[in-house]
Design a protein around this motif. Structure first.
Motif, PDB file in Angstrom:
ATOM      1  N   GLU A 161      17.511 -85.298  64.698  1.00 17.84           N
ATOM      2  CA  GLU A 161      18.468 -85.370  65.982  1.00 17.84           C
ATOM      3  C   GLU A 161      17.423 -85.524  67.259  1.00 17.84           C
ATOM      4  N   ALA A 164      16.903 -88.714  69.766  1.00 17.46           N
ATOM      5  CA  ALA A 164      17.705 -88.882  70.790  1.00 17.46           C
ATOM      6  C   ALA A 164      17.214 -87.765  71.841  1.00 17.46           C
ATOM      7  N   ALA A 292      19.755-100.053  72.186  1.00 16.87           N
ATOM      8  CA  ALA A 292      20.387 -99.467  70.793  1.00 16.87           C
ATOM      9  C   ALA A 292      21.268-100.464  69.860  1.00 16.87           C
ATOM     10  N   GLY A 293      20.778-100.138  68.609  1.00 16.17           N
ATOM     11  CA  GLY A 293      21.267-101.060  67.245  1.00 16.17           C
ATOM     12  C   GLY A 293      20.355-101.936  67.030  1.00 16.17           C
ATOM     13  N   ARG A 374      13.409 -96.777  62.093  1.00 15.85           N
ATOM     14  CA  ARG A 374      14.813 -96.399  62.233  1.00 15.85           C
ATOM     15  C   ARG A 374      15.453 -97.600  63.049  1.00 15.85           C
ATOM     16  N   GLU A 377      18.635 -95.823  68.751  1.00 16.04           N
ATOM     17  CA  GLU A 377      19.982 -95.331  69.253  1.00 16.04           C
ATOM     18  C   GLU A 377      20.032 -94.923  70.764  1.00 16.04           C
ATOM     19  N   ALA A 431      22.461 -98.248  75.495  1.00 15.88           N
ATOM     20  CA  ALA A 431      23.471 -98.965  74.709  1.00 15.88           C
ATOM     21  C   ALA A 431      22.991-100.695  74.935  1.00 15.88           C
TER      22      ALA A 431
END
Length: 446
Positions: A161, A164, A292-293, A374, A377, A431
């Motif tokens: 975690e 982020a 993000a993504g 990864r 995010e 985002a």
């Protein structure tokens, strides 16, 4: 760009602390622990000496509070209760004891000064049998009666975690970038006036207002061919007879959070200066692709394609970009990963983690040094650091195998004296895109 009236770390800290408490509440309940004891860490002595290495506080301790320079402190937290800071304040006249903590964060803790570890243990609850310990260990710790020391399962849950960042953490990283950019600008001015690597380092430190031990990592200040050594660690006291280029990879730290910034400068060569400008365009196009993504592995592979295109346009390679990537030619000039997570550590934890429960996301074949795999995010902070280098240890094998015909060796020879180019920015992911902490800071540097 951040909002013009972006909230300060002090304003954002209470929400950050609540987020940390919630994160640890979940992890402690899942692991069957009633509380956690987090250490800032002990001083580490040199072998057979009475001196110690410069102190670096444990990352998870710094996450709770910006207390980065005091060893042998402990945070004791039990869900639902006010956290306690056991603050190491020795009675000493050989060294100046640390001042009592002050600042925006202290009102959120019960601060208990103690002179030594024995007093720290006496202050803590007598029964720590359901408490987990996080941090560097020390000899007396075995007798403190803790349930577990640095259990891998709990560390995975919280490390995953940590990628982020909270708004408070991004505000701290923003400040670290501002400090680092001040140093970068001063270093560039020193280079332009003929300074040595050592003197460039001094200019960087003075502009940042930091001691060397307060930096997040050892600066890389490489003149000329030294730029071909990826983690160049020498600071020559004398300027070289001929001055061609400077590669400086140097960041600063604020409240325990790091910046990681690289710039490359040409001294007087117009051709190399143009190559730096063109490479900067490549780096900026990569920065613009971050949101993000996106799978960071795709960003890394895209970097190789774009660098391969530049290599061809600059007449360094004779094949097109696709062939350069497929045959490994691009890796001769770009041997490292495109970037990594950034935060409490320069290479922040969790970059390869598949899930909090375990497993790793594999690196692409042929790219063993990538530190992040990864999917990005919101809140991730990453570095973007493509490079091209003229490294003898990589060029020589290529000279004697199938890659040789795809490289313009005369062009490589003419660029060898510059060592290489690396440009690195720090990006806070959202985002819809990212905030370039580094470029924003350069807009306001003096």
């Amino acid at each position: 760009m951040p909002p013009e009236e972006a909230a300060s770390p002090a304003e954002l800290y209470p929400t950050h602390l609540e987020a940390l408490r919630s994160r640890f509440d979940r992890a402690l309940e899942r692991g069957g622990y009633e509380g956690v004891l987090i250490a800032s860490g002990p001083l580490s002595p040199w072998y057979e000496d009475d001196q110690s290495y410069p102190f670096k506080a444990y990352a998870w301790f710094k996450a709770w509070m910006p207390l980065v320079d005091v060893p042998d402190c402990f945070l004791h937290y039990v869900p639902g209760r006010r956290p306690v800071l056991v603050f190491h304040s020795p009675i000493d006249y050989w060294y100046k004891p640390p001042s009592a903590p002050q600042g925006y964060w202290t009102s959120h803790f019960d601060v208990e000064p103690v002179p030594d570890r024995a007093a720290a243990r006496a202050l803590l609850p007598q029964n720590l049998g359901d408490t987990v310990y996080l941090g560097p260990t020390f000899q007396e710790l075995a007798g403190w009666g803790l349930k577990a020391l640095n259990p891998p399962d709990l560390l995975r849950w919280i490390d995953y975690e940590r990628a982020a960042k909270t708004p408070y953490e991004i505000a701290c990283l923003r400040e670290a970038s501002r400090l680092g950019v001040r140093g970068q600008a001063a270093a560039a001015r020193a280079f332009a006036t003929g300074a040595s690597e050592f003197d460039i380092q001094l200019a960087f430190l003075e502009a940042c207002g930091l001691r060397e031990q307060e930096l997040p990592y050892n600066t890389i200040i490489a003149l000329n061919e030294g730029a071909a050594v990826l983690h160049y660690q020498v600071l020559e006291r004398r300027p070289p007879r001929e001055r061609h280029s400077l590669l400086i990879d140097a960041g600063a730290e604020f409240a325990g959070y790091a910046s990681d910034i690289t710039r490359t400068h040409s001294y007087a060569d117009a051709d190399f200066a143009a190559l730096i400008r063109n490479f900067d365009d490549v780096q900026q196009s990569l920065c613009a692709s971050v949101h993000a993504g996106i799978d960071w592995r795709d960003v890394h592979l895209s970097a190789h394609r774009l660098v391969a295109e530049l290599l061809h346009e600059a007449d360094i390679t004779t094949c097109d970009a696709e062939e350069a990537v497929d045959t490994g030619v691009s890796s001769v000039f770009l041997p490292h990963g495109i970037g990594h997570l950034l935060g409490l550590q320069v290479h922040d934890v969790g970059g390869l983690m598949r899930t909090p429960e375990g497993g790793e996301i594999p690196r692409p074949d042929g790219h063993p040094y990538l530190r992040l795999t990864r999917i990005l995010e919101p809140g991730f902070v990453v570095t973007m650091e493509p490079g091209i280098y003229f490294i003898d240890q990589l060029l020589e094998p290529a000279r004697h195998d199938a890659r040789a015909s795809r490289i313009n060796w005369s062009r490589v020879a003419s660029l060898h004296k510059f060592g290489g180019i690396r440009i690195e920015d720090d990006l806070a992911v959202s985002a819809t895109g990212s905030e370039n902490l580094t470029r924003d800071a350069f807009l306001h540097v003096r």
